[in-house]
Every structure is written in C-alpha cells, then in structure tokens.
Design a protein around this motif. Structure first.
Motif, short mmCIF file in Angstrom:
data_model
loop_
_atom_site.label_atom_id
_atom_site.label_comp_id
_atom_site.label_asym_id
_atom_site.label_seq_id
_atom_site.Cartn_x
_atom_site.Cartn_y
_atom_site.Cartn_z
N THR A 125 0.68 -1.20 0.05
CA THR A 125 -0.01 0.08 -0.02
C THR A 125 0.95 1.35 -0.15
OG1 THR A 125 -0.08 0.16 2.42
CG2 THR A 125 -1.91 -1.24 1.25
N PRO A 126 0.31 2.24 -0.77
CA PRO A 126 1.15 3.75 -0.53
C PRO A 126 1.30 4.21 0.69
CG PRO A 126 -0.70 3.79 -2.01
CD PRO A 126 -0.61 2.25 -1.62
N LEU A 127 0.63 4.12 1.55
CA LEU A 127 0.50 4.71 2.84
C LEU A 127 -0.03 3.80 3.80
CD1 LEU A 127 -0.84 8.43 2.76
CD2 LEU A 127 1.43 7.82 3.08
N GLU A 128 0.55 4.01 5.11
CA GLU A 128 -0.09 3.31 6.17
C GLU A 128 -1.32 3.50 6.68
OE1 GLU A 128 2.76 3.44 9.46
OE2 GLU A 128 4.45 2.92 8.39
N GLN A 129 -2.45 2.54 6.83
CA GLN A 129 -3.48 2.75 7.29
C GLN A 129 -3.38 3.46 8.84
OE1 GLN A 129 -6.04 -0.88 7.80
NE2 GLN A 129 -6.59 -0.35 5.62
N GLN A 130 -4.44 4.64 9.08
CA GLN A 130 -4.66 5.34 10.34
C GLN A 130 -3.29 5.97 10.36
OE1 GLN A 130 -7.52 5.07 11.61
NE2 GLN A 130 -8.20 3.85 10.34
N HIS A 131 -2.47 6.44 9.31
CA HIS A 131 -1.44 7.33 9.59
C HIS A 131 -1.84 8.60 10.37
CE1 HIS A 131 -2.70 10.42 6.42
NE2 HIS A 131 -3.23 9.59 5.95
N LYS A 132 -0.83 9.24 11.03
CA LYS A 132 -0.92 10.23 11.66
C LYS A 132 -0.01 11.45 11.11
CE LYS A 132 -3.64 8.44 15.01
NZ LYS A 132 -4.68 7.85 14.51
N LEU A 133 0.43 11.37 9.97
CA LEU A 133 1.18 12.51 9.40
C LEU A 133 0.90 13.91 9.62
CD1 LEU A 133 1.86 10.68 5.94
CD2 LEU A 133 3.41 10.75 7.76
N ASP A 134 -0.42 14.36 9.81
CA ASP A 134 -0.77 15.77 10.13
C ASP A 134 -0.29 15.97 11.58
OD1 ASP A 134 -2.54 13.65 11.08
OD2 ASP A 134 -4.08 15.12 10.76
N LEU A 135 -0.13 15.11 12.43
CA LEU A 135 0.27 15.44 13.84
C LEU A 135 1.80 15.29 13.93
CD1 LEU A 135 -2.78 13.75 15.79
CD2 LEU A 135 -2.33 16.05 15.20
#
Length: 164
Positions: free
Chosen positions: A47-57
């Motif tokens: 997948t391109p991103l992890e699920q439930q990523h928290k990049l905004d924080l």
C-alpha cells in the motif's frame, strides 16, 4: 510537419492501442522516480501509505534539504496522470511541502516502494464500456486534523467514450 505514425508516447505517457482499447502508462517515468530515490533494490510494499497514519500530527526533526522532498512529491504529482491509486497518498504528502519533516520523507519513500511493485500500472480505456457515472461516499466526519474535512472514502467511476 512530419507524420510520425501512430501515437506511441505523449508527454512521457506511453500509449498502447488496438482496435478495442487504449492503455495509458508511465512505466518509464515511474522507474525514473524509483532510480532517483535510490530504491531500485528495495522490497516493495502493498500500500502507498500506512492505514491510520498520523502524518498531520507528526513532529520530529525537520528535513535538512526540503527541496529533495518537494522534488519527489512534485514528480509523484505528475505520475497521477495515469496512477489514480496514488491520489490520496500524494494529496496527504503535498500538504507538507512548506516544512517537511523526516517522517514525511519516509512516507514519501514508502510511496516509491509501492511504485517498485507496480511500475506498469496505468489506465485502460475500453471501447465497450457502458458509459455510466457511478459514485460512492463514506463520510468519516472530519478525520483530517488539519482541515477537519472527511477524507476517508470516496469512489467514482467514469465511463469512457467509444474508441474509434
């Protein structure tokens, strides 16, 4: 003017065509991105991103060379012409162009690792498509902590016009 025959490449997009379908792909461009990121020998991810990523924080160290991040995300943006599966990941990564952190860079490299496993994906336009617009939405009531917008699920399928 000079007639070069049937269209094969246009702005870096390979066009493969037969009587009933057209396939658009940016395989060479994707491989160029993987090579530039020095990830040709890496293990691909599913997948391109992890699920439930928290990049905004994300907090942590700021990148020493933010231009490198901006260049990679910009190249991924151009890849969206034929790789709609990357739309959400590139949307998220592009929010941090001004002040990228190391964790954002690592997430961008994850997208490149995803590309490593799927460099030849593209868009198939078929002459026998049913030409219907379909839509689906799944509101998550503001999960984006930066904009408070729903970003979890939207899906739309567009039919294509007949190929001549």
């Amino acid at each position: 003017m000079k007639d070069l025959g049937p269209l094969q490449y246009f702005l870096g997009i390979k066009v493969a065509r037969n009587k009933n379908e057209i396939f658009l792909c940016q395989r060479k461009y994707a491989l160029d991105i993987i090579t530039e990121a020095r990830l040709l020998g890496c293990k691909p991810v599913a997948t391109p991103l992890e699920q439930q990523h928290k990049l905004d924080l994300a907090d942590g160290p700021v990148m020493d060379e933010p231009a490198q991040y901006r260049r990679l995300v910009g190249r991924l943006m151009y890849l969206l012409a034929t790789r709609l599966d990357l739309t959400y990941a590139v949307h998220v990564l592009s929010q941090f162009m001004q002040n990228p952190r190391v964790v954002h860079w690592e997430s961008a490299l994850r997208v490149v690792r995803y590309l490593k496993g799927t460099p030849g994906q593209g868009i198939l336009l078929r002459a026998d498509s049913d030409l219907k617009l379909r839509g689906w939405s799944d509101s998550d009531w503001g999960s984006c902590r930066l904009s408070r917008k729903s970003v979890s699920g939207w899906y739309i399928t567009l039919g294509q016009s007949p190929i001549s």
